[in-house]
Motif scaffolding. Structure first.
Motif, PDB file in Angstrom:
ATOM      1  N   ILE A  43       0.845  -1.207   0.000  1.00 29.22           N
ATOM      2  CA  ILE A  43       0.000   0.000   0.000  1.00 29.22           C
ATOM      3  C   ILE A  43       0.877   1.252   0.000  1.00 29.22           C
ATOM      4  O   ILE A  43       0.657   2.186  -0.767  1.00 29.22           O
ATOM      5  CB  ILE A  43      -0.949  -0.016   1.213  1.00 29.22           C
ATOM      6  CG1 ILE A  43      -2.021  -1.092   1.016  1.00 29.22           C
ATOM      7  CG2 ILE A  43      -1.585   1.354   1.433  1.00 29.22           C
ATOM      8  CD1 ILE A  43      -2.788  -1.449   2.279  1.00 29.22           C
ATOM      9  N   ALA A  44       1.903   1.252   0.835  1.00 29.66           N
ATOM     10  CA  ALA A  44       2.782   2.431   0.921  1.00 29.66           C
ATOM     11  C   ALA A  44       3.482   2.679  -0.407  1.00 29.66           C
ATOM     12  O   ALA A  44       3.558   3.818  -0.879  1.00 29.66           O
ATOM     13  CB  ALA A  44       3.805   2.241   2.041  1.00 29.66           C
ATOM     14  N   ILE A  45       3.968   1.615  -1.015  1.00 29.08           N
ATOM     15  CA  ILE A  45       4.702   1.782  -2.274  1.00 29.08           C
ATOM     16  C   ILE A  45       3.760   2.254  -3.379  1.00 29.08           C
ATOM     17  O   ILE A  45       4.155   2.972  -4.282  1.00 29.08           O
ATOM     18  CB  ILE A  45       5.450   0.466  -2.620  1.00 29.08           C
ATOM     19  CG1 ILE A  45       6.633   0.315  -1.647  1.00 29.08           C
ATOM     20  CG2 ILE A  45       5.933   0.460  -4.069  1.00 29.08           C
ATOM     21  CD1 ILE A  45       7.200  -1.081  -1.566  1.00 29.08           C
ATOM     22  N   SER A  46       2.483   1.896  -3.279  1.00 32.63           N
ATOM     23  CA  SER A  46       1.547   2.360  -4.306  1.00 32.63           C
ATOM     24  C   SER A  46       1.157   3.825  -4.110  1.00 32.63           C
ATOM     25  O   SER A  46       0.856   4.514  -5.068  1.00 32.63           O
ATOM     26  CB  SER A  46       0.300   1.477  -4.324  1.00 32.63           C
ATOM     27  OG  SER A  46      -0.496   1.749  -3.176  1.00 32.63           O
ATOM     28  N   ARG A  47       1.175   4.335  -2.867  1.00 34.81           N
ATOM     29  CA  ARG A  47       0.643   5.685  -2.668  1.00 34.81           C
ATOM     30  C   ARG A  47       1.690   6.746  -2.333  1.00 34.81           C
ATOM     31  O   ARG A  47       1.366   7.935  -2.322  1.00 34.81           O
ATOM     32  CB  ARG A  47      -0.452   5.679  -1.600  1.00 34.81           C
ATOM     33  CG  ARG A  47      -0.001   5.379  -0.186  1.00 34.81           C
ATOM     34  CD  ARG A  47      -1.189   5.195   0.769  1.00 34.81           C
ATOM     35  NE  ARG A  47      -0.743   4.792   2.092  1.00 34.81           N
ATOM     36  CZ  ARG A  47      -1.547   4.448   3.093  1.00 34.81           C
ATOM     37  NH1 ARG A  47      -2.860   4.443   2.925  1.00 34.81           N
ATOM     38  NH2 ARG A  47      -1.054   4.082   4.251  1.00 34.81           N
ATOM     39  N   ALA A  48       2.919   6.342  -2.055  1.00 31.83           N
ATOM     40  CA  ALA A  48       3.943   7.337  -1.710  1.00 31.83           C
ATOM     41  C   ALA A  48       5.132   7.211  -2.655  1.00 31.83           C
ATOM     42  O   ALA A  48       5.358   6.158  -3.243  1.00 31.83           O
ATOM     43  CB  ALA A  48       4.396   7.154  -0.268  1.00 31.83           C
TER      44      ALA A  48
END
Lengths: 418, 418
Positions: A55-60
């Protein structure tokens, strides 16, 4: 560019422990012009950690992990990051050799588990950790067509901070647009936040390019200013112009314009005037002395004092006449006055400061103090020429009353020395 | 069932502020048998908040939001939760009326923005907030075929805590399997965590049904025990059996088996023996006295003392012979001995305790102390019959050395009173 910080460790999902690394990392990222958009705290579960990583890699754009790099079965950050990015891990022979050496130096055989600390994400740079065994990792890559910078850092702050400062910060700075930051902080004591905001907002709102943050805590208001410009002199000029106007508005209320604490400022003023201070504390019970002596070098200007918690000690250590106490009560302007003069005379200090009050939770002792309210505090200041006593009605619980009383005493000394 | 806590507010994505509500909420959820699997901190951006809400609702059974329920444009938790769950918001007329009344009571006209605080998720129960204007919300619903409990709470702790305790906890308890919890905490001072673990692990590992957590901070080790059983007596029996065995193993090292702090325990022991205490502090500068006086009621057993930061005050307030100081240095067993006896005699206390040491960052003063190391601390204890002095070599920085010195002094008094 936005960042997400992921703190890894089941202990931070208990009521007992909190992630604190993210405050440090946020300050460092803000300095580089990067805003933190999300912080996630996740336990040592591979499924949960991999999902949080994905999730983090997709949004940040920048994802920083702290923790989960040790040698135990619970240390899963490497595996989760690899799965989320879609790369493999490979052992780094240099790190592996260093790990064996570390154990050999202590004449121990390395348990096989430890070898996993040498596993590096394909394409990542291993970052040497001089304060621990687990190296950090820095990966600048492309995921689904977007550039992503993924950084793995060890959890212990004494490992994370130098590793970030020495090896991550310069790499990030080189990858980001150059910007120059100017920062300032003004500190004020004992003014309500709303008053400070009402008086300063008309000024700082004229500087939309300077980020102004007002924080209130522990009897103090801080105004933080941050400005980014293409050159440092432009940024500094804007911040200095704004702080100059706010200093003109708030005048003497500002005790520090370069970050010093109130106790440091009091000691600085004492030093500049070659004066010494002594304290006689009743309700604060040593808190004021403790705050002053927490500052290195305070012994040059702070001689010490007395914790006159009992009535008898007010007489024994500061020569307060016993009949003054029995007539007016220990919490009275008369006793504060006598205490300040007495501690000054006894210690030979230039200034004597006294605090007597009712911190609660129970009201004053029987006798003259019986009907005095919780929060009533008298502070005395004697300089050998005159002695002033101020009365305060402090709200809140015992801890807050004691803290604010010590704060009022420091502020009284500061204003006297101006 | 697993929970996720979402703390909402851009200020918690700065270097200055941290989410603390989640510690309280985690303790409460754990008591109900619910583990927290994720914590997310997100700013006041509708897109970020809606995305975080949707992720939380997809991966957790219980999602608790704290913050973002106020009347400003930045308060977006209601809108984000509605979008993530796929329901609408509707104004609750009862809440709306209460809001108008609140303003009318202060003879103010309610700004139109405030009406949004009355918007409630379709199907949710509004939870009355007696300490603020924004009500909480409780929604027990089904999303994509899975039961989800979504709870919206105001951010200020003084609003969130009573609202949770009075209105959320009983509702959650009614929705979850009944379980009875027993808890205990043992506290020890000044023992390395690894020693405690080595000695207690063989014991607590025999109790897999009791959750044991070891925490180390500020010169203290805490062992927390938690056990859930179908009946309270079963749970309590298991916890008591385990703590009994650990108490037998650690004996006098345990200063508290019912949660009291070290300073409270010292005051309790003094009270039981009808004794009084006085302190003479050099390097701790009032910290020991401050810790004792922070406890309500301490004035019955703690008389006060002196902060003898300068050499002259060691003589003036505790009759330490000046030649003793010049011969052995202020940081010496001889001076600690004399200080403890002197402060006892001067104050008339049953026990006199003294602390003298080098807290750093600079080494000892010129003279006999010049070559003594930072962290060298002497603590004296005089009871009128005999006087003992202990030497310590404390590691760490100034703050840590001072804290540990005060901790060692309290522990010395406690063991003397056993």
């Amino acid at each position: 560019m936005i960042a997400e910080i992921i703190a890894v460790g089941s202990e931070m999902l208990t009521p007992f422990r909190q992630d604190t690394n993210s405050l440090y990392l946020t300050a460092a990222l803000n300095d580089l012009g990067v805003q933190v958009a999300y912080k996630t705290i996740v336990g040592d579960s591979l499924a949960h950690l991999t999902s949080a990583a994905a999730i983090a890699i997709s949004r940040a754009d920048i994802v920083i992990f702290s923790g989960g790099l040790g040698p135990t079965e619970d240390d899963l950050t490497r595996e989760a990051a690899a799965a989320a990015i879609g790369v493999e891990l490979h052992p780094d022979n240099g790190i592996l050799a260093a790990l064996y050496k570390r154990f050999a130096a202590r004449q121990m055989v390395m348990p096989p588990n430890n070898a996993k600390q040498a596993d590096v994400l394909d394409g990542a740079l291993a970052l040497d950790n001089k304060n621990g065994s687990a190296p950090g990792q820095y990966l600048d890559t492309v995921v689904d067509g977007h550039r992503k910078i993924v950084i793995l850092l060890p959890g212990p702050p004494n490992e994370l901070k130098p590793l970030f400062d020495e090896q991550v910060r310069p790499r990030l700075a080189a990858s980001l647009p150059i910007r120059h930051l100017a920062k300032r902080m003004l500190r004020m004591a004992l003014i309500p936040e709303s008053h400070v905001d009402a008086r300063t907002a008309p000024i700082y709102k004229q500087y939309p390019d300077v980020e102004t943050t007002i924080l209130a805590h522990s009897g103090e208001i801080q105004l933080h200013f941050l400005c980014a410009k293409p050159t440092l002199s432009e940024a500094q000029a804007r911040v200095d112009e704004l702080t100059g106007k706010i200093e003109a508005e708030m005048e003497d209320a500002i005790f520090s314009s370069h970050g010093e604490s109130l106790e440091e400022v009091v000691l600085l003023h004492l030093g500049m005037r070659h004066l010494t201070l002594a304290t006689a504390e009743s309700c604060t019970g040593g808190l004021l002395a403790q705050r002053l002596t927490a500052i290195p070098g305070s012994s040059r200007y702070f001689l010490g004092g007395a914790v006159v918690y009992s009535d008898a000690l007010k007489t024994a250590f500061a020569d307060v006449p016993a009949e003054l106490i029995s007539t007016h009560g220990p919490v009275s302007p008369e006793v504060a006055h006598s205490l300040a003069e007495g501690i000054r005379a006894r210690t030979g200090a230039s200034l004597g400061v006294s605090i007597t009050g009712i911190a609660g939770p129970t009201p004053g002792s029987p006798g003259p103090d019986a009907n005095k309210p919780i929060g009533l505090v008298y502070i005395g200041l004697a300089d050998g020429h005159e002695t002033q006593v101020k009365e305060f009605r402090l709200p809140g619980d015992r801890d807050r009353i004691r803290l604010w009383a010590s704060q009022q005493a420091l502020e009284l000394v500061r204003r006297h020395l101006l």
